[in-house]
Scaffold this motif. Structure first.
Motif, PDB file in Angstrom:
ATOM      1  N   LEU A 120      10.615 -35.303 110.806  1.00 26.52           N
ATOM      2  CA  LEU A 120       9.126 -35.553 111.001  1.00 26.52           C
ATOM      3  C   LEU A 120       8.749 -34.376 111.913  1.00 26.52           C
ATOM      4  CD1 LEU A 120       9.617 -39.391 111.983  1.00 26.52           C
ATOM      5  CD2 LEU A 120       8.298 -38.399 110.197  1.00 26.52           C
ATOM      6  N   GLU A 121       9.561 -33.961 112.927  1.00 33.63           N
ATOM      7  CA  GLU A 121       8.832 -32.819 113.801  1.00 33.63           C
ATOM      8  C   GLU A 121       8.585 -31.580 112.882  1.00 33.63           C
ATOM      9  OE1 GLU A 121       7.418 -30.747 116.977  1.00 33.63           O
ATOM     10  OE2 GLU A 121       7.654 -32.807 116.721  1.00 33.63           O
ATOM     11  N   ARG A 122       9.570 -31.156 111.770  1.00 38.00           N
ATOM     12  CA  ARG A 122       9.588 -30.105 110.936  1.00 38.00           C
ATOM     13  C   ARG A 122       8.287 -30.378 110.042  1.00 38.00           C
ATOM     14  NH1 ARG A 122      14.050 -30.180 108.612  1.00 38.00           N
ATOM     15  NH2 ARG A 122      13.546 -31.552 106.790  1.00 38.00           N
ATOM     16  N   ASP A 123       7.966 -31.471 109.749  1.00 32.95           N
ATOM     17  CA  ASP A 123       6.807 -31.691 108.685  1.00 32.95           C
ATOM     18  C   ASP A 123       5.510 -31.636 109.570  1.00 32.95           C
ATOM     19  OD1 ASP A 123       8.253 -32.078 106.669  1.00 32.95           O
ATOM     20  OD2 ASP A 123       8.300 -34.348 106.563  1.00 32.95           O
ATOM     21  N   ARG A 124       5.544 -32.127 110.863  1.00 34.15           N
ATOM     22  CA  ARG A 124       4.138 -32.098 111.680  1.00 34.15           C
ATOM     23  C   ARG A 124       3.984 -30.594 111.898  1.00 34.15           C
ATOM     24  NH1 ARG A 124       2.877 -30.998 116.608  1.00 34.15           N
ATOM     25  NH2 ARG A 124       4.750 -30.570 117.313  1.00 34.15           N
TER      26      ARG A 124
ATOM     27  N   TYR B 240       2.410 -28.966 108.882  1.00 35.09           N
ATOM     28  CA  TYR B 240       1.405 -29.583 108.685  1.00 35.09           C
ATOM     29  C   TYR B 240       0.236 -28.690 109.706  1.00 35.09           C
ATOM     30  CZ  TYR B 240      -2.840 -32.779 108.517  1.00 35.09           C
ATOM     31  OH  TYR B 240      -4.322 -33.229 108.347  1.00 35.09           O
ATOM     32  N   MET B 241       0.577 -28.585 110.991  1.00 39.41           N
ATOM     33  CA  MET B 241      -0.236 -27.961 112.073  1.00 39.41           C
ATOM     34  C   MET B 241      -0.593 -26.505 111.811  1.00 39.41           C
ATOM     35  SD  MET B 241      -1.263 -30.172 114.104  1.00 39.41           S
ATOM     36  CE  MET B 241      -1.826 -29.202 115.414  1.00 39.41           C
ATOM     37  N   LYS B 242       0.465 -25.828 111.070  1.00 39.28           N
ATOM     38  CA  LYS B 242       0.556 -24.286 110.665  1.00 39.28           C
ATOM     39  C   LYS B 242      -0.507 -24.277 109.578  1.00 39.28           C
ATOM     40  CE  LYS B 242       3.380 -20.730 109.356  1.00 39.28           C
ATOM     41  NZ  LYS B 242       4.739 -20.026 108.831  1.00 39.28           N
TER      42      LYS B 242
ATOM     43  N   ARG C  91      -5.979 -22.658 107.658  1.00 39.18           N
ATOM     44  CA  ARG C  91      -7.329 -23.162 107.091  1.00 39.18           C
ATOM     45  C   ARG C  91      -8.231 -22.662 108.125  1.00 39.18           C
ATOM     46  NH1 ARG C  91      -6.886 -29.111 105.183  1.00 39.18           N
ATOM     47  NH2 ARG C  91      -5.052 -28.922 103.712  1.00 39.18           N
ATOM     48  N   LEU C  92      -8.385 -23.052 109.372  1.00 37.41           N
ATOM     49  CA  LEU C  92      -9.264 -22.402 110.577  1.00 37.41           C
ATOM     50  C   LEU C  92      -9.609 -21.015 110.646  1.00 37.41           C
ATOM     51  CD1 LEU C  92     -10.890 -23.732 112.978  1.00 37.41           C
ATOM     52  CD2 LEU C  92      -8.766 -23.194 114.256  1.00 37.41           C
ATOM     53  N   GLY C  93      -8.341 -20.463 110.475  1.00 39.69           N
ATOM     54  CA  GLY C  93      -8.516 -18.903 110.383  1.00 39.69           C
ATOM     55  C   GLY C  93      -9.333 -18.441 109.311  1.00 39.69           C
ATOM     56  N   PHE C  94      -9.274 -18.849 108.181  1.00 41.31           N
ATOM     57  CA  PHE C  94      -9.675 -18.466 106.802  1.00 41.31           C
ATOM     58  C   PHE C  94     -11.368 -18.928 107.097  1.00 41.31           C
ATOM     59  CE2 PHE C  94      -5.757 -18.861 104.852  1.00 41.31           C
ATOM     60  CZ  PHE C  94      -5.739 -17.337 104.361  1.00 41.31           C
ATOM     61  N   LEU C  95     -11.671 -19.858 108.084  1.00 44.65           N
ATOM     62  CA  LEU C  95     -13.221 -20.336 108.175  1.00 44.65           C
ATOM     63  C   LEU C  95     -13.965 -19.276 109.179  1.00 44.65           C
ATOM     64  CD1 LEU C  95     -12.893 -24.115 108.339  1.00 44.65           C
ATOM     65  CD2 LEU C  95     -13.535 -22.752 106.457  1.00 44.65           C
TER      66      LEU C  95
END
Length: 175
Positions: free
Chosen positions: A16-20, A23-25, A30-34
């Motif tokens: 779960l932590e690895r998936d989280r 997901y955050m990465k 996406r934020l960096g591309f905006l």
């Protein structure tokens, strides 16, 4: 004795932590591309700081564009200057003046009726006398109105432009 068919709670938490984290990465990517392209690689705190600054700038730009839209539409609120129809001349509008300070620059917007005598050279002369150099001027006709936008910058950025003095002198011209 633990069952062999089930994974341990620790393994579940790790997955779960690895998936989280993944997901955050992805979200940070996406934020960096905006955002506008960086000059160099950004760390996560720099990315968040730049995103916050960018959102604030966009908000300020939205407000400025809303004000400009209201000025162009002539639907100003009561606490702002409004164009008033001259009762003697039904097709003439009294000039409306808006002066905005934009750092070392100043933006002068004038809305006038097409039949109203308005001396643009006098506005430019006031700006020059107040140590401002006109860098851009545009105008447009909409119906019986003419909209002028004059952008000027301080001749000496260290000294700047005294916006309140420019506003007062231009208001005197409009009377």
């Amino acid at each position: 004795m633990p069952r062999r068919g089930r994974s341990s709670p620790r393994v579940d938490r790790n997955a779960l932590e690895r998936d989280r984290r993944q997901y955050m990465k992805e979200l940070f990517s996406r934020l960096g591309f905006l955002l506008p392209p960086p000059l160099s690689k950004r760390s996560l705190p720099e990315l968040l700081d730049q995103a916050t600054t960018h959102v604030k700038q966009l908000g300020q730009r939205v407000e400025m564009l809303k004000q400009k839209k209201q000025l162009l539409e002539g639907s100003r609120t009561d606490d702002q200057i409004t164009g008033i129809r001259d009762p003697m001349m039904s097709d003439a509008w009294s000039p409306v003046l808006t002066v905005r300070e934009l750092g070392s620059m100043i933006e002068v917007c004038v809305k006038s009726g097409s039949n109203k005598k308005f001396m643009l050279h006098q506005v430019i002369q006031v700006l020059v006398e107040e140590a401002a150099q006109v860098v851009a001027l545009s105008y447009s006709n909409v119906g019986d109105r003419i909209f002028y936008t004059i952008n000027a910058e301080a001749v000496s950025p260290r000294i700047g432009i005294e916006t309140s003095r420019v506003r007062e002198r231009l208001k005197e011209l409009m009377l």
